[in-house]
Enzyme design. Sequence first.
Site, short mmCIF file in Angstrom:
data_model
loop_
_atom_site.label_atom_id
_atom_site.label_comp_id
_atom_site.label_asym_id
_atom_site.label_seq_id
_atom_site.Cartn_x
_atom_site.Cartn_y
_atom_site.Cartn_z
N HIS A 52 0.83 -1.19 -0.18
CA HIS A 52 -0.07 0.07 0.08
C HIS A 52 1.04 1.35 -0.08
CE1 HIS A 52 1.22 -0.18 4.27
NE2 HIS A 52 0.30 -1.14 4.62
P1 TYD Z 1 -2.60 -3.69 7.08
O1 TYD Z 1 -2.54 -2.27 6.77
O2 TYD Z 1 -3.25 -4.33 6.03
O3 TYD Z 1 -1.15 -4.33 7.70
P2 TYD Z 1 0.28 -4.20 6.89
O4 TYD Z 1 0.18 -3.22 5.66
O5 TYD Z 1 1.10 -3.35 7.88
O6 TYD Z 1 0.78 -5.36 6.46
O7 TYD Z 1 -3.50 -3.75 8.38
C1 TYD Z 1 -4.19 -5.20 8.70
C2 TYD Z 1 -5.45 -4.68 9.51
O8 TYD Z 1 -4.97 -3.90 10.68
C3 TYD Z 1 -6.31 -3.81 8.71
O9 TYD Z 1 -7.68 -4.22 9.08
C4 TYD Z 1 -6.39 -2.69 9.54
C5 TYD Z 1 -5.71 -2.78 10.75
N1 TYD Z 1 -4.90 -1.80 11.46
C6 TYD Z 1 -5.27 -0.78 12.39
O10 TYD Z 1 -6.40 -0.83 12.75
N2 TYD Z 1 -4.62 0.02 12.92
C7 TYD Z 1 -3.40 0.38 12.40
O11 TYD Z 1 -2.65 1.20 13.04
C8 TYD Z 1 -2.83 -0.73 11.50
C9 TYD Z 1 -1.69 -0.60 10.90
C10 TYD Z 1 -3.70 -1.66 11.05
#
Ligand code: TYD
Length: 138
Positions: A52
Amino acid sequence: MSLDNVRILEFPKICDPRGNLSFIEGGCHVPFAIKRVFYIYDVPGGACRGAHAHKQNSTVLIALSGSFDLHLSDGEREIIIPMNRSTKGVLIPPGVWDSMHNFTTGTVLLALCSHYYEEEDYIRDYDAYLEYIKTRKT
Ligand code: TYD
């Protein structure tokens, strides 16, 4: 927006026979006030994280233990940064696409963020990302 704004950061390390200590102060060792911290751990073999870009949020990533490969792209160029030291951080500015791969067992990834969590700040589709940076350039 561009990979030119990605920075490798080196955090202080206080070596001690009792064990080493590092510290990070917002606005000093990272160029923003830290509003949010999250960490990723227990990553199963072969899994990838991230994939992302952000519109506003800046992130500093650190491999607190273990290692992973950080892939960064600005839509034109891609770089891969090996993350394997707990005193090394990578500043990912808004508008840069990131993904994390090749996690070794037991890796703990720490992320320091400039903004609170807001799903609207994420671009999670790569084609939408390419469109987004195109509109930002014109
Ligand atoms: P995601 O952004 O997919 O993790 P990464 O990109 O770091 O691998 O996040 C996974 C899930 O966690 C998604 O449902 C959003 C949630 N989330 C939060 O609620 N708060 C946060 O600060 C973060 C980073 C993720």
